[in-house]
Design an enzyme around this catalytic site. Structure first.
Site, PDB file in Angstrom:
ATOM      1  N   CYS A   9       5.203  -2.841   1.732  1.00  0.00           N
ATOM      2  CA  CYS A   9       4.401  -3.686   2.685  1.00  0.00           C
ATOM      3  C   CYS A   9       4.830  -5.239   2.755  1.00  0.00           C
ATOM      4  CB  CYS A   9       2.839  -3.612   2.444  1.00  0.00           C
ATOM      5  SG  CYS A   9       2.227  -4.229   1.003  1.00  0.00           S
ATOM      6  N   ASN A  12       2.944  -7.064  -0.922  1.00  0.00           N
ATOM      7  CA  ASN A  12       2.770  -5.942  -2.322  1.00  0.00           C
ATOM      8  C   ASN A  12       1.594  -6.187  -3.192  1.00  0.00           C
ATOM      9  OD1 ASN A  12       4.795  -5.210  -5.243  1.00  0.00           O
ATOM     10  ND2 ASN A  12       3.633  -3.763  -3.806  1.00  0.00           N
ATOM     11  N   CYS A  14      -1.747  -5.363  -1.421  1.00  0.00           N
ATOM     12  CA  CYS A  14      -2.619  -4.818  -0.896  1.00  0.00           C
ATOM     13  C   CYS A  14      -2.474  -2.901  -0.453  1.00  0.00           C
ATOM     14  CB  CYS A  14      -3.360  -5.099   0.451  1.00  0.00           C
ATOM     15  SG  CYS A  14      -3.949  -6.913   0.115  1.00  0.00           S
ATOM     16  N   ARG A  15      -1.496  -3.012   0.606  1.00  0.00           N
ATOM     17  CA  ARG A  15      -1.189  -1.743   1.092  1.00  0.00           C
ATOM     18  C   ARG A  15      -0.311  -0.875   0.234  1.00  0.00           C
ATOM     19  NH1 ARG A  15       0.629  -3.543   6.740  1.00  0.00           N
ATOM     20  NH2 ARG A  15       1.265  -5.380   5.397  1.00  0.00           N
ATOM     21  N   SER A  16       0.997  -1.425  -0.107  1.00  0.00           N
ATOM     22  CA  SER A  16       1.861  -0.794  -0.752  1.00  0.00           C
ATOM     23  C   SER A  16       1.378  -0.506  -2.270  1.00  0.00           C
ATOM     24  CB  SER A  16       3.375  -1.186  -0.897  1.00  0.00           C
ATOM     25  OG  SER A  16       3.246  -2.614  -1.401  1.00  0.00           O
ATOM     26  N   ASP A 126      -2.536  -4.255   8.518  1.00  0.00           N
ATOM     27  CA  ASP A 126      -2.897  -5.263   7.422  1.00  0.00           C
ATOM     28  C   ASP A 126      -4.225  -5.856   7.052  1.00  0.00           C
ATOM     29  OD1 ASP A 126      -2.653  -7.598   5.845  1.00  0.00           O
ATOM     30  OD2 ASP A 126      -1.149  -8.605   7.012  1.00  0.00           O
TER      31      ASP A 126
HETATM   32  P1  4NP Z   1      -0.091  -6.330   1.921  1.00  0.00           P
HETATM   33  O1  4NP Z   1      -1.197  -7.523   2.488  1.00  0.00           O
HETATM   34  O2  4NP Z   1       1.112  -6.763   2.876  1.00  0.00           O
HETATM   35  O3  4NP Z   1      -0.715  -5.232   2.479  1.00  0.00           O
HETATM   36  O4  4NP Z   1       0.013  -6.731   0.549  1.00  0.00           O
HETATM   37  C1  4NP Z   1      -0.827  -8.949   2.465  1.00  0.00           C
HETATM   38  C2  4NP Z   1      -0.939  -9.653   1.371  1.00  0.00           C
HETATM   39  C3  4NP Z   1      -0.620 -10.992   1.597  1.00  0.00           C
HETATM   40  C4  4NP Z   1      -0.569 -11.726   2.713  1.00  0.00           C
HETATM   41  C5  4NP Z   1      -0.434 -10.756   3.994  1.00  0.00           C
HETATM   42  C6  4NP Z   1      -0.600  -9.583   3.818  1.00  0.00           C
HETATM   43  N1  4NP Z   1      -0.327 -13.017   2.944  1.00  0.00           N
HETATM   44  O5  4NP Z   1      -0.270 -13.549   3.975  1.00  0.00           O
HETATM   45  O6  4NP Z   1      -0.232 -13.611   1.893  1.00  0.00           O
END
Ligand code: 4NP
Length: 161
Positions: A9, A12, A14-16, A126
């Site tokens: 993602c 790294n 939340c989703r992955s 996201d």
């Molecule tokens: P992820 O979520 O890609 O699912 O881990 C996010 C985590 C952090 C951010 C965006 C999405 N950020 O903008 O910091």
């Protein structure tokens, strides 16, 4: 050599990591932990070394999944190391493809939602700037996609690939 899956993602956190830990749960249930291994990474480096997002961990725990791990950034060597690389959304997929300009590894990179059988969303949204429901939706989508992915990988292993 075990079959290697990498979930990717943006951050790294939340989703992955959720995909990685849900997949490990399903792999353990299927007694395949010695045949299939999982990891996760982010296309961005903002959160390197951080544990999974607390809101994500709470949503996962509600479904019996404890999120483990700490964030790392995707590196080009991952294209060689892993058998399949699962992108959570199209932006993640585009960013991965940009690191593979010759397209040598394009066949390994897929969208996670392509494995969903019950949900119709094409991307894992996201959840970072949204509310609790977004995190719960990520977990539900990922259970669906991970089940489909495990079915496909199990078939591939049975076929001796
Ligand atoms: P992820 O979520 O890609 O699912 O881990 C996010 C985590 C952090 C951010 C965006 C999405 N950020 O903008 O910091």
């Amino acid at each position: 050599m075990p079959y290697k899956l990498l979930f990717v993602c943006l951050g790294n956190i939340c989703r992955s990591p959720s995909a990685e830990n849900i997949m490990n749960h399903l792999i353990a249930q299927a007694n395949l932990s010695d045949r299939i291994v999982c990891d996760s990474a982010g296309t961005a480096g903002y959160h390197v070394g951080n544990p999974p997002d607390r809101r994500m961990a709470i949503a996962a725990q509600r479904q019996g999944i404890t999120l483990c791990g700490s964030a790392r950034q995707f590196v080009k060597a991952d294209f060689e190391t892993f058998d399949r690389i699962l992108a959570m959304d199209r932006e993640n997929l585009v960013n991965l493809c940009a690191l593979d300009p010759s397209g040598k590894y394009r066949h390994k990179v897929q969208l996670m939602c392509d494995f969903c059988t019950r949900h119709t969303l094409k991307e894992v949204p996201d959840p970072y700037y949204g509310g609790t429901e977004g995190f719960n939706q990520v977990i539900a989508l990922l259970f669906d996609a991970c089940e489909g992915l495990l079915a496909e990988v199990t078939q591939e292993l049975a076929a001796g690939k």
